[in-house]
Enzyme design. Structure first.
Site, PDB file in Angstrom:
ATOM      1  N   GLU A 325      -8.061   3.796  25.354  1.00  0.00           N
ATOM      2  CA  GLU A 325      -6.684   3.373  25.004  1.00  0.00           C
ATOM      3  C   GLU A 325      -5.913   3.077  26.278  1.00  0.00           C
ATOM      4  O   GLU A 325      -4.809   3.589  26.485  1.00  0.00           O
ATOM      5  CB  GLU A 325      -5.994   4.483  24.213  1.00  0.00           C
ATOM      6  CG  GLU A 325      -6.846   5.016  23.055  1.00  0.00           C
ATOM      7  CD  GLU A 325      -6.231   6.220  22.342  1.00  0.00           C
ATOM      8  OE1 GLU A 325      -5.590   7.043  23.014  1.00  0.00           O
ATOM      9  OE2 GLU A 325      -6.402   6.327  21.119  1.00  0.00           O
ATOM     10  N   CYS A 421      -1.095  10.292  15.859  1.00  0.00           N
ATOM     11  CA  CYS A 421      -0.064  10.261  16.893  1.00  0.00           C
ATOM     12  C   CYS A 421       1.036   9.268  16.560  1.00  0.00           C
ATOM     13  O   CYS A 421       2.212   9.532  16.740  1.00  0.00           O
ATOM     14  CB  CYS A 421      -0.687   9.928  18.246  1.00  0.00           C
ATOM     15  SG  CYS A 421      -1.689   8.447  18.247  1.00  0.00           S
TER      16      CYS A 421
END
Lengths: 664, 664
Positions: A325, A421
């Site tokens: 990421e 998240c």
């Protein structure tokens, strides 16, 4: 920071002083309050059918001794609850809701019950790894989770005035402050995932306890120093990772991934995990602000420039690769494999707001607006229950399914994930939107975003009430009207001398201003239009932005977009969807000379679409079906339709692209 | 197969009957013989400095009891030696070399010494996993390794006439034939990696032992049948993989990856690991040929069509993704992340040659030529010691280093790898090039490739000697000349009636033919030009191919190439390199109307380059360095230079692209 300096530095307004009344954003704020917050509470309690269970509440119940069982979820599972409580805190600030507050209070009691004698809170270590606290800062998100606890507690304190959660946070922060620091016997460590640092600054702001600011500063300054704490820790535990227990690793973890490859003041390019990076830059900017630290500010500016001028997608998203990421390197912004996590754009917005406090410059507001309008809201479906974690620039659903390098690119928004998240991050950002519209110092109110709202604040000693009206993003008119000025004394008049500063978005190529309906020429400085005068109740300072649709071109080093164009109108970036234009979208091009028309949508009455003439390439007649041939493709004129990127994927699933080939 | 049928089916010529004398290919053949084969022997013996050790010879010495030690390398490490011996066998067929033969004989003795009493040969199982034979066909390449042993043995037998290695192979094949089969007590299994099947057909051809053909047929027919053998085996060993020992897997291995998701006759799209797929298709075509099996042939045609019309890159390479070195799905041919393993193109050439035997159609020869000229030779550097495993369509060296999704894309050829599949595969293919130039049946000689050579073969009962001259790939002239016809008896004349068939490449848009210098109109059928007559010694049948450089366009479903063009001249696909054109290559486009000129190269005197007018996009003047702006890029005319793709990466490392944007 001296009081004098503090008075000059613009700060966001207290959420209770900003009431959003906006036809575009109001629906998002309502969605968060009415749907997302209740839905996420169900998710935290594992009551959402067909979604991965969160186990977050259950972990706390087990840690508090209220239930038998084993820990489940990620190391940082607790933070889903903390982020939810943060969103609830923001929501209660403007919309009191006794029922919701009761539920939240009970959740806070559960956290308090899970807190250990010494102040420690973390259900993973308490339940699953007792005795192993602080032995793997690299992997286990222990300080990161503490940071989210603190952010939740501060928000809840501001929103409700209650100190119960804040006390839990202070006890935990005090415990960390005892353990971590430069003194003999203290740990010189910091988390593999930055977050505590910015949270400690908030705790300092809420409590005025300078130890919290110093602890944040200590962790930021220690980061990346040699000998590297995280590498030494890895050596000490036998070169293992908590992500692959039992495997002895050959080479040490990449410190650039954790932005710990060199001291933060020496960093000048964004590296590694994008969320970690922007959370760290946010804390750096906070510290530069509170400590008046010019060299730290210089580092922030370098990193800001690198992110926004070299590594950011046109929708204000960051993180070019799903491998970790992460950021990759300058101008590497592929469209079909980008990660562009919703959380990372939220972090970029955090960073931008701090930079706006340090220097009210248009570039910060422009990026904040770009990320907010084009990534944060893209991440959430109209129903508030489906989310994009990845915000692709280009989607070919068959490739998402059939090419393993594109499995992360989802063609439709997903339900609550195990690693949830983004949804609570969107919720906490949108429920605190009031923090991003304005900042003010003693004599100036800055309007960074055009969002209809009412604000109350002191300016040069007078309590001022203003209302903002805005037709954005569909129209280009906005105005600030002085609703009331409270006299300094009974004798004084209801007027006051102060400055209103309106951001002039860089996308507006010709902008007009008016004072009480009459053209006025404010002072334009670094992207803000300043008007200083003796304001009276009823005065109105308005701005008219140029909403002509625009073609955007990329820097020539950005290889993926060579020969391509994207469209923007106002703050909104547009995208082409298969459902309007047919597949393959790659076969379409937009002619350089074609007029781009803003037209109303049949799909949603408020939405402005873009229409234009394009060309479709297709198989030349008599072609055999061979992959390669010498005959050029046939060209057919076709009307193209583009929709706001933020709304893509809300109809029939199919291909999507932001960048389209340009033909002459 | 009846003798009559056999006589009509074209077969490749014995390598000893084909002598290559070609200015282009001769240097490759010499490179393999003079450099690659000796270099690879050093590599097998771990004597190449700075290269990963192979350990292949050492494994055999340990298995033979000549040395103490542990097995090292991949499960299939033995095959590097087998493939080397196969290349040596081919080389010795045309270029006797007593020193090399002595070294090879010793290596064969080593293999014989490592062979077990029962015929079994495999150093991994013998040394590292005694008692675990045949328990993990899915992962461990056990039958695959046997296949390479057999291929090596057959080649060495043909090349030298010696039977020592062939005997080792037969004993092993007999052992496998006892263990595997449909009878009670036998295993109904097949390898996770196809290879044994095609090798057994070769062993059948060399020995006329029908059991080997039947065993190949059995393994092909069992593959993908329910209950699935490989899945049952995985269940039986506790759901584990040899690649991740000790990990219990949640879901069964993907059978499509191993082309075992359904019976082979029912497969109609290429899936999974590309090398496995084409090795299997090769064996299927072999079996269709030897058994006259039309339904198997129909499956071969379907799979051929899918691979070459839906899943093949323009350089004749296959495997769109490095995840599993695999096919993905129709029209998914991204340029910047493709795998396109050299070995997979070699396998495609194997498949093509079998299809050419089944049906002499131009499409098979075209693909064979495309893969050979543009991938196989691209895989090897001019020094014979550096290799591409991956053959990218587009390279940005900074991205190869800095974007994890592109780490597999190498900008420069690499030394010998630990998994050294490709180098010996290139060696065995190029040293057996004589197998691919011609096929012949009783009355027709087919020339599939234009490679200068001399061939001897019987045609309609006469022993014919022909010579081929060719100026390809730089020129377009080629001819077959009858050098001698051996009379059937002393009374008969030195002439014979038979057919010469020349392939007419699809890239030649106007082709002329001549007989002894005079224009002639042969019968054109399915891409071959047939001339049947009474041939005399001295007769010459020549072809003149159109070498005009051509623009290639992709099928409109091939999204990655929309608006792009590639260049081809003769059999060679071209590429643009940074060293000639400057970076970024993405900023360049080729104008639709621009003439493409073939010009001599200053770099290598034999090489023909392509030159043309193009356009470079660059930053508009006064640009701030921002990533996105409203000003269109500036356009500058620029001369573009393209080099043959096969030679890319032989100068200064930099960007490369095959597909370039086309502008109007």
């Amino acid at each position: 920071m001296t009081n004098q300096l503090a008075a000059r530095i613009p700060h966001p307004l207290d959420l209770r002083s900003v009431r959003i009344q906006d036809s575009y954003w109001g629906s998002y704020v309502d969605l968060i309050r009415d749907t997302v917050i209740p839905y996420q509470w169900e998710a935290l309690n594992d009551r959402v059918p067909d979604a991965e269970p969160s186990h977050a509440i259950k972990n706390f119940r087990i840690a508090a001794g209220l239930e038998e069982g084993e820990f489940a979820g990620y190391f940082f599972q607790d933070t889903d609850l903390y982020k939810w409580l943060e969103a609830v805190g923001y929501s209660l600030a403007t919309h009191p809701d006794p029922d919701l507050e009761k539920v939240a209070d009970e959740a806070i009691e559960l956290i308090a019950a899970a807190q250990r004698e010494d102040g420690y809170v973390n259900t993973y270590f308490t339940v699953a790894k007792p005795g192993q606290r602080w032995t793997n800062l690299l992997d286990c998100h222990e300080l990161y989770s503490a940071g989210h606890l603190i952010e939740g507690a501060v928000a809840y304190y501001y929103g409700t005035g209650k100190t119960r959660f804040l006390d839990v946070a202070r006890r935990f922060a005090d415990h960390i402050d005892e353990l971590f620091g430069p003194n003999p016997g203290q740990l010189r460590g910091y988390d593999g995932h930055q977050e505590l640092e910015l949270a400690l600054v908030k705790l300092y702001e809420a409590t005025n306890e300078p130890r919290y600011l110093e602890l944040a500063s200590f962790q930021i300054e220690e980061r990346g120093r040699e000998p590297n704490y995280l590498v030494a820790e890895w050596e000490k535990r036998g070169r293992t990772s908590a992500w692959a227990p039992g495997v002895v690793q050959k080479s040490p973890p990449h410190m650039a991934y954790h932005q710990a490859h060199k001291p933060v003041r020496e960093q000048d390019a964004a590296t590694g995990h994008a969320v970690r990076a922007v959370y760290m830059y946010t804390a750096m900017a906070d510290l530069a602000l509170h400590k008046g630290d010019d060299s730290l500010l210089a580092a922030c500016k370098r990193l800001w420039s690198n992110v926004t001028n070299k590594q950011m997608y046109v929708n204000g998203s960051i993180g070019s690769t799903h491998h970790g990421e992460a950021f990759t390197f300058d101008y590497d912004l592929p469209n079909d494999t980008n990660y562009s996590e919703t959380c990372a754009s939220i972090g970029l917005i955090f960073f931008a707001r701090r930079m706006l406090q340090l220097e009210p410059k248009g570039e910060y507001g422009d990026v904040l607006e770009r990320a907010l309008y084009n990534t944060v809201t893209a991440g959430i479906a109209g129903d508030g229950k489906h989310y994009f974690y990845v915000n692709p620039m280009e989607v070919w659903p068959t490739a998402s399914a059939g090419n393993p390098g594109k499995h992360h690119v989802k063609a439709v928004r997903q339900k609550w994930y195990g690693c949830a998240c983004c949804p609570p991050n969107v919720a906490r950002l949108l429920s605190s939107l009031g923090h991003y519209i304005y900042t003010a110092n003693e004599d100036t109110l800055y309007a960074h975003l055009y969002i209809g709202s009412e604000a109350k604040l002191p300016l040069n000693g007078r309590q001022v009430t203003l209302s903002q009206k805005s037709s954005l993003p569909w129209g280009g008119e906005a105005s600030l009207t002085i609703e009331a000025i409270e006299p300094a004394s009974e004798q004084a008049s209801s007027s006051g001398t102060f400055t209103l500063a309106l951001r002039v978005p860089s996308w507006s190529r010709s902008t007009r201003f008016a004072l009480n309906g009459q053209p006025v020429q404010p002072v334009i400085n670094d992207g803000y239009a300043y008007l200083t005068r003796q304001w009276q109740a009823g005065d109105s300072f308005s701005i008219e932005l140029d909403m002509t649709p625009q073609r955007l071109y990329s820097h020539s080093e950005l290889r993926a977009n060579a020969g391509r164009v994207a469209l923007q109108r106002g703050p909104l970036v547009y995208a082409f969807e298969e459902t309007d234009n047919g597949a393959p979208l790659a076969a379409l091009s937009l002619s350089r000379g074609s007029e781009i028309r803003a037209v109303p949508s049949e799909w949603r009455s408020d939405v402005v679409l873009l229409e234009m003439e394009g060309i479709r390439l297709s198989e030349p007649s008599g072609q055999s079906g061979a992959l390669y041939g010498v005959a050029p493709p046939e060209e057919t004129k076709q009307k193209l339709v583009a929709v706001p990127y933020t709304l893509w994927g809300n109809r029939k699933p199919g291909e999507m692209t932001v960048w389209i080939r340009e033909s002459r």
